[in-house]
Design a protein around this motif. Structure first.
Motif, mmCIF file in Angstrom:
data_model
loop_
_atom_site.group_PDB
_atom_site.id
_atom_site.type_symbol
_atom_site.label_atom_id
_atom_site.label_comp_id
_atom_site.label_asym_id
_atom_site.label_seq_id
_atom_site.Cartn_x
_atom_site.Cartn_y
_atom_site.Cartn_z
ATOM 1 N N THR A 115 -29.940 2.954 -23.405
ATOM 2 C CA THR A 115 -29.429 2.347 -22.093
ATOM 3 C C THR A 115 -29.319 1.265 -21.548
ATOM 4 O O THR A 115 -28.169 0.721 -21.309
ATOM 5 C CB THR A 115 -29.607 3.292 -20.809
ATOM 6 O OG1 THR A 115 -30.272 5.029 -21.138
ATOM 7 C CG2 THR A 115 -29.870 3.378 -19.959
ATOM 8 N N ALA A 116 -30.194 0.877 -21.899
ATOM 9 C CA ALA A 116 -30.471 -0.796 -21.611
ATOM 10 C C ALA A 116 -29.482 -1.620 -22.955
ATOM 11 O O ALA A 116 -29.196 -2.377 -22.091
ATOM 12 C CB ALA A 116 -31.884 -1.343 -22.192
ATOM 13 N N GLY A 149 -25.535 -0.273 -20.733
ATOM 14 C CA GLY A 149 -25.041 -2.486 -20.096
ATOM 15 C C GLY A 149 -24.347 -2.752 -20.773
ATOM 16 O O GLY A 149 -23.815 -3.211 -20.134
ATOM 17 N N MET A 161 -25.433 -10.361 -22.601
ATOM 18 C CA MET A 161 -26.183 -9.600 -22.739
ATOM 19 C C MET A 161 -26.736 -9.649 -23.922
ATOM 20 O O MET A 161 -27.826 -10.233 -24.656
ATOM 21 C CB MET A 161 -25.366 -8.289 -24.225
ATOM 22 C CG MET A 161 -24.111 -7.364 -23.216
ATOM 23 S SD MET A 161 -25.667 -6.896 -21.660
ATOM 24 C CE MET A 161 -26.737 -5.525 -22.937
ATOM 25 N N PHE A 185 -28.836 0.103 -12.792
ATOM 26 C CA PHE A 185 -27.586 -0.190 -12.796
ATOM 27 C C PHE A 185 -27.029 0.290 -11.172
ATOM 28 O O PHE A 185 -25.190 -1.045 -11.168
ATOM 29 C CB PHE A 185 -26.732 1.233 -13.257
ATOM 30 C CG PHE A 185 -26.957 1.399 -14.681
ATOM 31 C CD1 PHE A 185 -25.857 0.801 -15.671
ATOM 32 C CD2 PHE A 185 -28.466 1.324 -15.411
ATOM 33 C CE1 PHE A 185 -26.010 0.906 -17.166
ATOM 34 C CE2 PHE A 185 -28.337 1.316 -16.978
ATOM 35 C CZ PHE A 185 -27.437 0.754 -17.623
ATOM 36 N N ILE A 202 -26.395 -3.932 -11.086
ATOM 37 C CA ILE A 202 -25.582 -4.868 -11.350
ATOM 38 C C ILE A 202 -24.390 -4.237 -11.699
ATOM 39 O O ILE A 202 -23.133 -5.512 -11.139
ATOM 40 C CB ILE A 202 -25.567 -4.267 -13.414
ATOM 41 C CG1 ILE A 202 -27.558 -4.178 -14.320
ATOM 42 C CG2 ILE A 202 -24.881 -4.274 -14.213
ATOM 43 C CD1 ILE A 202 -27.803 -3.942 -15.578
ATOM 44 N N ILE A 222 -30.569 -6.729 -16.786
ATOM 45 C CA ILE A 222 -30.393 -6.557 -17.548
ATOM 46 C C ILE A 222 -31.742 -7.189 -18.472
ATOM 47 O O ILE A 222 -32.489 -5.657 -18.798
ATOM 48 C CB ILE A 222 -29.804 -6.889 -18.448
ATOM 49 C CG1 ILE A 222 -27.688 -7.295 -18.391
ATOM 50 C CG2 ILE A 222 -29.534 -7.214 -20.694
ATOM 51 C CD1 ILE A 222 -27.876 -5.367 -18.577
ATOM 52 N N LEU A 246 -34.185 -4.260 -17.400
ATOM 53 C CA LEU A 246 -33.915 -2.773 -18.746
ATOM 54 C C LEU A 246 -34.798 -3.180 -20.460
ATOM 55 O O LEU A 246 -35.831 -2.535 -20.416
ATOM 56 C CB LEU A 246 -32.626 -2.608 -18.848
ATOM 57 C CG LEU A 246 -32.350 -1.770 -17.613
ATOM 58 C CD1 LEU A 246 -30.059 -2.192 -17.771
ATOM 59 C CD2 LEU A 246 -32.479 -0.701 -16.697
#
Length: 567
Positions: free
Chosen positions: A265-266, A270, A289, A331, A334, A463, A466
């Protein structure tokens, strides 16, 4: 360890341990790079090997191919776990890294579906299966190899580098993609340049083999072999050893289920979330990322070291509990930073669809009814929607022309059935343009997003948040799993639940989450899959993971099965 073997265990020097950590971590980085490059280049792979008129279907097919590799990880765990417990740790993960490197390079050599048709996706799936088999043997081998060299008081710290190396593989895949995009013109990269990162795996394979060939066998396995205490059938004994069924259940749901869902998920959710519904510039997403993943790598080492003091259970429980509380808010944050206009437009002008046969099948190349095609267009644009029997807030006369098929955007009603507004539902370009134009007229912005620097920093921070949740649930796991199982069957016993959990609960996450998003029209709804798996895992972990200081596996002689009892 127990019995005769304990007396002959060689204590590795500090130099040997540094080589063990470096070689195992480097090999793990390269092997996970090979696996993750597929997900990093998902959009281009979809166009090359899984072309479809339905963009959502195209992406789901890519994630299905991604999931297939994960689905075969448990079989790889059984096969290579057996070899690792029978023949040794070192040579088994030499085989796994070789298989992975060859399979990954093979993906870069396959002609596209436009050239060889259906054979292209079939070959891709075949190579993904080989990658899954290889990965099923890699993690257990590397984790156990480091754990069996580490002193007990530093086992969490030393093995945490293996966890950080998994993130390192993801980071390396992004670095290579960014570098390739920089060196290769955009059109050429889309046409053939995406193959370069796959072919580079051959170079990484050579480096990894060179490093791992310099290693010696695990001292614990060597001592067991000399004492004649290796397992006869590690797979069978993993399920017959006293107490092992419970340990495998806890390892599967209470440890692996938790760590793998928040990890994917992270990083993968993402990545897809920013690229897809948030429409952030693709290269900017890769940079975000890259920075977030690189920073997050240090968290795994910090947590691993911390677990040497407080035990393995506490970080996992804290990480799982915090994930349940913070997953959706992170999220939402984000999304608010990446594309604030999209959320504002959805609140100001919500979309309601009305019409007959209003059903959307994400796996259909073409929807059966016009209403399904309308929902497909909305899903591809990342716009949330509701379905109603008829338009709301309009008089009968106003709604009369919309009863066949309509889209209500805020206070505006758009009749779309029977050729209304010039829409041809047999021409995808026609209805896609009409839907997009209606939404843009009501404040929806579908342009590529380039958030300002301050908001980019905020996205990276989230991020990293996470990444910290992932590190709490993952940083101590290699040490914990190594300590949970008896050394004679350790490779098999920890690899089987780990790769079932990571292979199915985690590997299918992008596909399942993507399907949930596609069928609900809500970009955040896929997070419920992660939340539910983690909630169940937290309950199992609280019940089944032993607390207190870290300790080696211990069992009295009378509890040992005959096949592994001391002579």
């Amino acid at each position: 360890m127990q019995g005769n073997a304990s007396a002959s265990i060689h204590e590795p020097s500090a130099k040997e341990i540094r080589l063990v950590i470096a070689a195992s971590s480097a090999g793990t980085i390269f092997e996970w790079y090979d696996f993750f490059i597929y997900g990093t280049l998902a959009a281009l792979i979809g166009k090359a090997f899984f072309p479809a008129d339905n963009e959502t279907l195209q992406l789901l097919l890519v994630w299905a191919g991604f999931a297939v590799g994960f689905g075969f990880r448990p079989l790889g765990a059984i096969l290579f776990g057996f070899l690792g417990d029978r023949l040794g740790r070192k040579y088994t993960f030499l085989v796994t890294v070789t298989l992975m490197g060859i399979a990954t390079a093979g993906v870069g050599l396959i002609p596209t579906a436009a050239t060889i048709g259906l054979a292209a996706p079939i070959i891709v799936i075949g190579l993904r299966i080989l990658q899954g088999l290889a990965l099923g043997g890699e993690y257990g081998g590397a984790a156990i190899y480091v754990a069996e060299h580490a002193p007990p008081e530093k086992r969490g710290l030393y093995t945490s580098f293996i966890q950080a190396s998994v993130v390192g593989g993801f980071v390396l895949s992004i670095i290579v993609v960014i570098g390739s995009r920089w060196l290769i013109p955009a059109e050429d990269f889309a046409a053939w340049g995406w193959r370069v990162p796959f072919l580079l795996s051959l170079i990484l394979l050579v480096i990894s083999l060179w490093m791992r060939l310099k290693l010696s066998e695990s001292p614990v396995f060597q001592a067991m072999k000399e004492a004649g205490e290796t397992a006869g059938n590690p797979f069978v004994e993993s399920f017959t050893y006293p107490g092992n069924k419970k340990r495998i259940f806890v390892a599967l749901f209470g440890i692996t289920g938790v760590l793998t869902t928040i990890w994917y998920t992270a990083f993968f959710s993402g990545l897809s979330f920013l690229r897809g519904p948030m429409r952030v510039d693709e290269q900017l997403v890769e940079v975000i990322m890259l920075i977030g993943g690189t920073i997050s790598m240090s968290f795994y080492v910090i947590v691993g070291k911390w677990s040497d003091r407080v035990g393995r259970k506490l970080p996992i429980v804290i990480g799982a509990a915090l994930s349940l509380v913070l997953l959706f808010p992170i999220f939402w944050g984000i999304g608010a930073l990446a594309n604030p206009g999209l959320g504002q437009a959805a609140q100001r002008a919500p979309v309601v669809v009305s019409g007959p046969d209003c059903h959307y099948d994400p796996f259909a190349n073409k929807q059966a009814a016009p209403c399904g095609r309308l929902l497909q267009d909305l899903t591809a644009l990342g716009v949330p929607y509701d379905i109603a029997a008829k338009p709301a807030g309009f008089t009968s006369q106003q709604a009369k022309g919309a009863l066949d098929l309509s889209m209500q955007v805020g206070y505006a009603l758009y009749p779309l059935g029977n050729g209304a507004n010039g829409v041809n539902w047999d021409d995808p370009a026609s209805h896609q343009a009409a839907v997009k134009q209606a939404l843009e007229a009501n404040g929806y912005d579908f342009s590529t997003q380039h958030p300002p620097f301050v908001r980019v920093v905020g996205i990276i921070a989230l991020i990293c948040a996470l990444g910290m949740l992932s590190a709490l649930t993952y940083g101590s796991v290699a040490a914990l799993l190594s300590e949970m199982f008896p050394p004679q069957i350790r490779y098999s016993s920890m690899s089987i639940p780990y790769h079932i959990g990571a292979g199915y609960l985690g590997g299918f996450l992008p596909l399942i989450a993507g399907y949930i998003v596609a069928t609900t029209g809500n970009a955040y709804s896929g997070l419920w899959y992660t939340w539910v798996v983690m909630a169940f895992g937290l309950v199992v972990g609280l019940w089944g993971i032993k607390g207190g200081p870290p300790r080696d596996f211990e069992v009295s002689d009378h509890e040992l099965p005959v096949s592994v009892a001391n002579p």
